[in-house]
Design a protein around this motif. Structure first.
Motif, PDB file in Angstrom:
ATOM      1  N   ARG A 428       0.438  53.959  22.595  1.00  0.00           N
ATOM      2  CA  ARG A 428       1.424  54.876  22.004  1.00  0.00           C
ATOM      3  C   ARG A 428       1.435  56.173  22.806  1.00  0.00           C
ATOM      4  O   ARG A 428       0.381  56.739  23.107  1.00  0.00           O
ATOM      5  CB  ARG A 428       1.050  55.138  20.540  1.00  0.00           C
ATOM      6  CG  ARG A 428       2.110  55.874  19.753  1.00  0.00           C
ATOM      7  CD  ARG A 428       1.632  56.106  18.311  1.00  0.00           C
ATOM      8  NE  ARG A 428       2.619  56.857  17.560  1.00  0.00           N
ATOM      9  CZ  ARG A 428       3.548  56.319  16.803  1.00  0.00           C
ATOM     10  NH1 ARG A 428       3.633  54.998  16.696  1.00  0.00           N
ATOM     11  NH2 ARG A 428       4.411  57.073  16.140  1.00  0.00           N
ATOM     12  N   ARG A 432      -0.406  59.981  17.918  1.00  0.00           N
ATOM     13  CA  ARG A 432      -1.466  59.010  17.614  1.00  0.00           C
ATOM     14  C   ARG A 432      -2.264  59.471  16.395  1.00  0.00           C
ATOM     15  O   ARG A 432      -2.804  60.581  16.393  1.00  0.00           O
ATOM     16  CB  ARG A 432      -2.376  58.844  18.823  1.00  0.00           C
ATOM     17  CG  ARG A 432      -1.641  58.350  20.071  1.00  0.00           C
ATOM     18  CD  ARG A 432      -2.516  58.431  21.298  1.00  0.00           C
ATOM     19  NE  ARG A 432      -1.803  57.982  22.498  1.00  0.00           N
ATOM     20  CZ  ARG A 432      -2.266  58.108  23.729  1.00  0.00           C
ATOM     21  NH1 ARG A 432      -3.452  58.679  23.930  1.00  0.00           N
ATOM     22  NH2 ARG A 432      -1.554  57.680  24.752  1.00  0.00           N
ATOM     23  N   GLY A 462      -0.779  52.358  15.775  1.00  0.00           N
ATOM     24  CA  GLY A 462      -0.514  51.744  17.071  1.00  0.00           C
ATOM     25  C   GLY A 462       0.477  50.594  16.970  1.00  0.00           C
ATOM     26  O   GLY A 462       1.206  50.458  15.976  1.00  0.00           O
ATOM     27  N   PRO A 463       0.504  49.720  17.993  1.00  0.00           N
ATOM     28  CA  PRO A 463       1.491  48.633  18.021  1.00  0.00           C
ATOM     29  C   PRO A 463       1.241  47.540  16.999  1.00  0.00           C
ATOM     30  O   PRO A 463       2.106  46.707  16.744  1.00  0.00           O
ATOM     31  CB  PRO A 463       1.358  48.080  19.443  1.00  0.00           C
ATOM     32  CG  PRO A 463      -0.030  48.444  19.862  1.00  0.00           C
ATOM     33  CD  PRO A 463      -0.324  49.761  19.214  1.00  0.00           C
TER      34      PRO A 463
END
Length: 663
Positions: A428, A432, A462-463
């Motif tokens: 990212r 964060r 995050g992802p």
């Protein structure tokens, strides 16, 4: 082949007294029978030879004078004559007889004969002569037997080869010179996913070779066919192959050529290398994991040594800062002293975490405060998180019940979850965020656990992790990280530790990012809050005399000031030997001693005290920078004495000494 003809004249006729018809036709008949390529004889009614052609004499090697007018038994031999008994009975009734078989002939030996015997000149039902035509089929029979044996041998060999071919573990594929399949064993059918009937007659490149390699394969086989190139013959070659479903897989191939008459065939023996390559990859991953583990072990030992050496100066910093804050109470500098104390305390937690991680020891379960483990993990990783621009939020439930667990193992889980989140947030660009929260799991009416549980969640933005991988991330050696970042063991080990403690580690679907939740059963009363005061010593306890033993004067002086400020009468000794001398001269109510000292260490001091003053030996507190070492752990278990880890606060020291002096 030779034949024999026999005539049987009438009983009263001599050799020259043949019938008028036979007599008239004999010259013409003799010429005909001499031209027959068989043995022909004429036997009279008295079973005597009266005529034979040239083939008969050639076969027996006898002269006409030795044969004519002689009984057939004398010429054929007794064994052969006896074998004709049934034939003679049928001839006597006027029947024509044909037979074949093995017989033993005098002067010739065992022969295979085919004979046709015809009675002639029958008078009143009795033949006056017999014409016998014989063929010697011995050589033909022997060749036929040899041929049958050879055919049987070939059939057995073919059956054996077919059995080997059909039951071979290796895939065997044979083609003709044009590259079309002529043999395809069951192992090949299983390997390539195509039945034999569908493979037979097709081009081998179409069945087995990936499209991108077919041109090179065809060119190579053309060279082999045209020039007899031997480069690939008899050599093990690794190459990709094609299954019927279109997937490629690695094989090892051994190719050889076979000439059958004017035709040439090529046979390939193939082995599937998929499992071998998977195993090799697995071994390589494990080797890499082992190398990483060895590096971590070496680093852990180094960190443990450094951390241990830091404990003494940290104890002095913490203790002096605490005393300074007390002395400056009400002054503006008191806040500065308190900040120094808090910073040193944080360093102490980090050092303690290093020691816990670095020391290999058996599981030691006790009441563990999950909030403390979370705080210590965030403190330890504070620089890494801050340098990666990660905003950390601690949402810890006050008064969280403790859990019965191994603090080091549960701390390892928390650290691993935070490190994983930090690595995931690297994908990212900004914003964060990492949240560590704790709480108590609600219990419903239908909850069968009957044991309350506490939870700790580590959530990042995050992802995230794809839903289909939610369970796979807990498999050993499976990782979603890039090459060289992780070994794929952290979550597998963490879940194993959680389940060993009666808990669970799960990946929750949080909508965005990843959220790992650790649940553990509680083990007792709610943990004390940080503001809960440590019980102070009573007036009688404060009048007690305490001996402080430490080979580092600054530590001994610090402990003395802390205890003296609480009202205790304190004396110090700079070694175990000095302490023993002081114990022989004065009375003490308790002893606070370092565990690791030159000369007489804490363990030896305790043994000497136990021998002379057993009651005082039960009131000894040992201060050490590493209670996790095997020697220290074994001694403390044997002595059943309390211990205090460096660095420590004044409140911790006073609480332990107060508990030590209570009846």
């Amino acid at each position: 082949m030779t034949e024999t003809l026999h005539f049987h004249p009438a009983p009263d006729a001599g050799v020259g007294e043949l019938g008028s018809v036979l007599q008239a036709t004999l010259p013409l008949l003799s010429q005909l029978l001499e031209a027959v390529p068989a043995r022909v004889v004429v036997i009279d009614v008295n079973e005597r030879f009266v005529w034979a052609n040239h083939e008969f004499f050639k076969f027996t090697g006898l002269h006409p004078k030795q044969v004519l007018t002689q009984p057939i038994g004398r010429i054929l031999g007794e064994s052969a004559y006896a074998s004709y008994s049934a034939v003679r009975e049928r001839l006597a009734t006027g029947q024509t007889v044909a037979w074949e078989g093995w017989t033993e002939l005098a002067g010739v030996g065992r022969r295979y004969m085919r004979e046709h015997l015809v009675p002639v000149d029958v008078r009143e039902g009795v033949p006056q002569a017999t014409v016998a035509i014989s063929l010697d089929l011995t050589e033909l029979k022997l060749r036929d037997a040899q041929l049958s044996a050879k055919v049987a041998e070939l059939e057995a060999t073919q059956a054996l080869k077919s059995s080997i071919f059909d039951n071979a573990m290796a895939a065997l594929v044979s083609t003709d010179e044009t590259g079309h399949i002529v043999e395809f064993n069951p192992a090949a059918a299983a390997m390539f996913g195509i039945v034999r009937e569908q493979a037979m007659g097709r081009a081998v490149a179409e069945v087995m070779i990936p499209p991108r390699l077919r041109a090179a394969h065809d060119a190579g086989m053309a060279r082999v066919t045209a020039s007899g190139e031997q480069r690939v013959m008899g050599r093990r070659v690794e190459m990709p192959a094609l299954r019927a479903d279109g997937t490629e897989f690695p094989v090892e191939m051994l190719l050889w050529r076979t000439a059958v008459g004017s035709e040439t065939f090529y046979t390939a023996s193939l082995f599937d290398l998929s499992e071998r390559q998977t195993a090799q990859s697995e071994i390589e991953r494990q080797r890499e994991a082992l190398r990483q583990s060895e590096k971590l072990t070496a680093m852990g030992s180094l960190l443990a040594g450094v951390a241990h050496e830091l404990n003494n100066p940290l104890s002095i910093v913490m203790g002096r800062a605490s005393l300074l804050a007390e002395k400056m109470s009400g002054h503006a500098l008191a806040a500065d002293a308190q900040r120094i104390h808090e910073a040193a305390e944080r360093c102490g937690r980090i050092v303690r975490t290093f020691l816990n991680m670095a020391r290999s020891r058996p599981a030691n379960r006790s009441e563990v405060a999950l909030n403390d483990l979370a705080t210590a993990a965030v403190d330890m990783l504070a620089y890494v998180l801050r340098s990666h621009g990660i905003a950390v939020t601690l949402d810890l439930l006050p008064g969280l019940p403790p859990v019965k667990a191994d603090a080091d193992q549960i701390g390892q889980i928390v650290l691993n979850l935070i490190v994983n989140a930090q690595q995931a947030l690297g994908a990212r660009d900004h914003g964060r965020q990492l949240t560590v929260s704790t709480g108590v799991a609600p219990m419903t009416d239908g909850d069968r656990r009957r044991v309350p549980r506490v939870w700790l969640r580590v959530r990042d933005n995050g992802p995230g992790i794809a839903p289909e991988l939610h369970e796979r991330v807990f498999e050993p050696f499976f990782t979603t990280k890039s090459e060289g970042v992780g070994t794929g063991l952290g979550l597998a080990v963490s879940r194993s530790i959680a389940r060993d403690h009666g808990g669970e580690l799960t990946l929750q679907d949080d909508g965005s990012g990843a959220c790992f939740c650790l649940q553990l059963p509680v083990s007792g009363e709610p943990e004390a809050t940080e503001t809960e005061p440590v019980p102070l010593a009573t007036t009688d306890e404060c009048s007690a005399r305490v001996l402080v033993v430490d080979d580092e004067p600054e530590i001994a002086e610090l402990i003395g000031e802390m205890l003296g400020g609480a009202g205790y009468e304190v004396m110090t000794a700079e070694s175990g030997a000095v302490a023993l001398a002081m114990l022989a001269e004065a009375r003490f109510d308790a002893i606070v001693s370092d565990l690791h000292m030159p000369d007489v260490d804490g363990a030896q001091l305790w043994r000497e005290v136990r021998a002379s003053q057993p009651a005082l030996a039960r009131r000894m507190l040992f201060v050490t920078g590493d209670t996790l070492s095997p020697i220290a752990r074994q001694f403390l278990s044997e002595a059943r004495c309390d211990s205090l880890n460096k660095p420590f606060s004044k409140q911790e020291l006073l609480g332990r000494v107060t508990a030590l002096l209570r009846p």
